[in-house]
Scaffold this motif. Structure first.
Motif, PDB file in Angstrom:
ATOM      1  N   MET A   1      91.073 -25.715 -38.342  1.00 35.73           N
ATOM      2  CA  MET A   1      92.267 -26.337 -38.920  1.00 35.73           C
ATOM      3  C   MET A   1      93.078 -27.011 -37.819  1.00 35.73           C
ATOM      4  O   MET A   1      92.520 -27.626 -36.959  1.00 35.73           O
ATOM      5  CB  MET A   1      93.115 -25.265 -39.620  1.00 35.73           C
ATOM      6  CG  MET A   1      92.530 -24.831 -40.941  1.00 35.73           C
ATOM      7  SD  MET A   1      92.958 -26.018 -42.143  1.00 35.73           S
ATOM      8  CE  MET A   1      91.605 -26.501 -42.987  1.00 35.73           C
ATOM      9  N   GLU A   4      92.968 -31.015 -36.059  1.00 33.10           N
ATOM     10  CA  GLU A   4      91.795 -31.662 -36.658  1.00 33.10           C
ATOM     11  C   GLU A   4      91.984 -31.870 -38.160  1.00 33.10           C
ATOM     12  O   GLU A   4      91.589 -32.901 -38.698  1.00 33.10           O
ATOM     13  CB  GLU A   4      90.517 -30.870 -36.367  1.00 33.10           C
ATOM     14  CG  GLU A   4      90.063 -31.001 -34.939  1.00 33.10           C
ATOM     15  CD  GLU A   4      89.948 -32.448 -34.452  1.00 33.10           C
ATOM     16  OE1 GLU A   4      89.402 -33.296 -35.187  1.00 33.10           O
ATOM     17  OE2 GLU A   4      90.413 -32.722 -33.331  1.00 33.10           O
ATOM     18  N   SER A   5      92.582 -30.904 -38.826  1.00 37.44           N
ATOM     19  CA  SER A   5      92.811 -31.068 -40.264  1.00 37.44           C
ATOM     20  C   SER A   5      93.852 -32.155 -40.519  1.00 37.44           C
ATOM     21  O   SER A   5      93.776 -32.872 -41.518  1.00 37.44           O
ATOM     22  CB  SER A   5      93.234 -29.744 -40.911  1.00 37.44           C
ATOM     23  OG  SER A   5      94.501 -29.320 -40.448  1.00 37.44           O
ATOM     24  N   GLN A   8      92.032 -35.475 -40.137  1.00 31.20           N
ATOM     25  CA  GLN A   8      91.262 -35.741 -41.354  1.00 31.20           C
ATOM     26  C   GLN A   8      92.172 -36.193 -42.493  1.00 31.20           C
ATOM     27  O   GLN A   8      91.834 -37.113 -43.251  1.00 31.20           O
ATOM     28  CB  GLN A   8      90.471 -34.499 -41.754  1.00 31.20           C
ATOM     29  CG  GLN A   8      89.349 -34.170 -40.797  1.00 31.20           C
ATOM     30  CD  GLN A   8      88.719 -32.811 -41.081  1.00 31.20           C
ATOM     31  OE1 GLN A   8      89.048 -32.130 -42.047  1.00 31.20           O
ATOM     32  NE2 GLN A   8      87.810 -32.412 -40.205  1.00 31.20           N
ATOM     33  N   PHE A   9      93.331 -35.544 -42.615  1.00 26.57           N
ATOM     34  CA  PHE A   9      94.290 -35.919 -43.656  1.00 26.57           C
ATOM     35  C   PHE A   9      94.718 -37.376 -43.478  1.00 26.57           C
ATOM     36  O   PHE A   9      94.697 -38.165 -44.428  1.00 26.57           O
ATOM     37  CB  PHE A   9      95.508 -34.990 -43.606  1.00 26.57           C
ATOM     38  CG  PHE A   9      96.568 -35.328 -44.614  1.00 26.57           C
ATOM     39  CD1 PHE A   9      96.533 -34.779 -45.888  1.00 26.57           C
ATOM     40  CD2 PHE A   9      97.600 -36.197 -44.299  1.00 26.57           C
ATOM     41  CE1 PHE A   9      97.512 -35.100 -46.829  1.00 26.57           C
ATOM     42  CE2 PHE A   9      98.581 -36.524 -45.227  1.00 26.57           C
ATOM     43  CZ  PHE A   9      98.528 -35.971 -46.493  1.00 26.57           C
ATOM     44  N   GLY A  92      97.513 -23.045 -41.665  1.00 30.72           N
ATOM     45  CA  GLY A  92      96.442 -23.458 -40.774  1.00 30.72           C
ATOM     46  C   GLY A  92      96.964 -24.027 -39.467  1.00 30.72           C
ATOM     47  O   GLY A  92      96.197 -24.467 -38.624  1.00 30.72           O
ATOM     48  N   HIS A  93      98.275 -24.023 -39.302  1.00 30.09           N
ATOM     49  CA  HIS A  93      98.906 -24.575 -38.104  1.00 30.09           C
ATOM     50  C   HIS A  93      99.692 -23.484 -37.380  1.00 30.09           C
ATOM     51  O   HIS A  93     100.303 -22.630 -38.019  1.00 30.09           O
ATOM     52  CB  HIS A  93      99.867 -25.709 -38.467  1.00 30.09           C
ATOM     53  CG  HIS A  93      99.252 -26.798 -39.285  1.00 30.09           C
ATOM     54  ND1 HIS A  93      98.072 -27.403 -38.970  1.00 30.09           N
ATOM     55  CD2 HIS A  93      99.677 -27.399 -40.424  1.00 30.09           C
ATOM     56  CE1 HIS A  93      97.789 -28.327 -39.872  1.00 30.09           C
ATOM     57  NE2 HIS A  93      98.745 -28.346 -40.766  1.00 30.09           N
ATOM     58  N   GLY A 102      97.442 -31.763 -43.827  1.00 30.20           N
ATOM     59  CA  GLY A 102      96.225 -31.045 -43.489  1.00 30.20           C
ATOM     60  C   GLY A 102      96.352 -29.548 -43.575  1.00 30.20           C
ATOM     61  O   GLY A 102      95.869 -28.824 -42.703  1.00 30.20           O
ATOM     62  N   ALA A 104      95.922 -25.598 -44.709  1.00 28.16           N
ATOM     63  CA  ALA A 104      94.790 -24.724 -44.991  1.00 28.16           C
ATOM     64  C   ALA A 104      94.642 -24.486 -46.493  1.00 28.16           C
ATOM     65  O   ALA A 104      93.533 -24.320 -46.991  1.00 28.16           O
ATOM     66  CB  ALA A 104      94.954 -23.395 -44.268  1.00 28.16           C
TER      67      ALA A 104
END
Length: 159
Positions: A1, A4-5, A8-9, A92-93, A102, A104
């Motif tokens: 997460m 990187e998430s 992706q977002f 996720g952060h 982004g 989780a």
């Protein structure tokens, strides 16, 4: 997460936005404002709150303080901050890098009207050394946020 998430977002929803990554920590409002050369109010802090059995994220200007009466009115009851370990699990952060992008797992996002004091705000981007420059209205659209008034009145903006 984490970052990187968020990458992706943005790749999916806002490919024109760039994540700004710095060498120094931007984990606090003061550190982030200094590192990015903006006033503390322009740092958009994301607060993880528990209300009843629900968790919500509130994004507010960096120098704003939550108003308990307004929170209770907006969310229908007592609201408290989540412990740091729960914040990381649910978003996720890491604390200091929490943002509404982004995530989780899906969480309701609320933007405090205090963000509208600025043309550009800078929320974290999933790490304690990253941020993104974004207009408050766009931040709200991208995260499907609702606007709320849950902070104490802030000093006039110097934007």
């Amino acid at each position: 997460m984490t970052i990187e998430s968020v990458r992706q977002f943005f790749a999916q929803h806002a490919p024109d936005l760039d994540i700004l990554e710095l060498e120094q920590s931007t984990a606090t409002v003061a550190l982030a404002a200094e590192a990015h050369g903006v006033v503390p109010g322009q740092i958009a802090k994301t607060l993880s709150l528990k209300t009843g059995d629900s968790v919500v994220l509130v994004v507010a200007r960096g120098d704003a303080r939550l108003d308990n009466r307004k929170l209770k009115q907006a969310f229908g009851g007592r609201v408290k901050m989540l412990p740091a370990d729960e914040v990381a699990d649910l978003t996720g952060h890491p604390v200091g890098g929490v943002c509404p992008f982004g995530l989780a797992r899906p969480l309701p996002v609320y933007c405090d009207v205090s963000l509208r004091d600025f043309d550009i705000v800078m929320p974290a981007a999933g790490s304690t050394r990253s941020a993104v420059r974004i207009e408050p209205e766009r931040l709200a659209r991208l995260t499907d946020a609702s606007w709320v008034d849950v902070c104490q009145a802030a000093a006039p903006a110097n934007a």
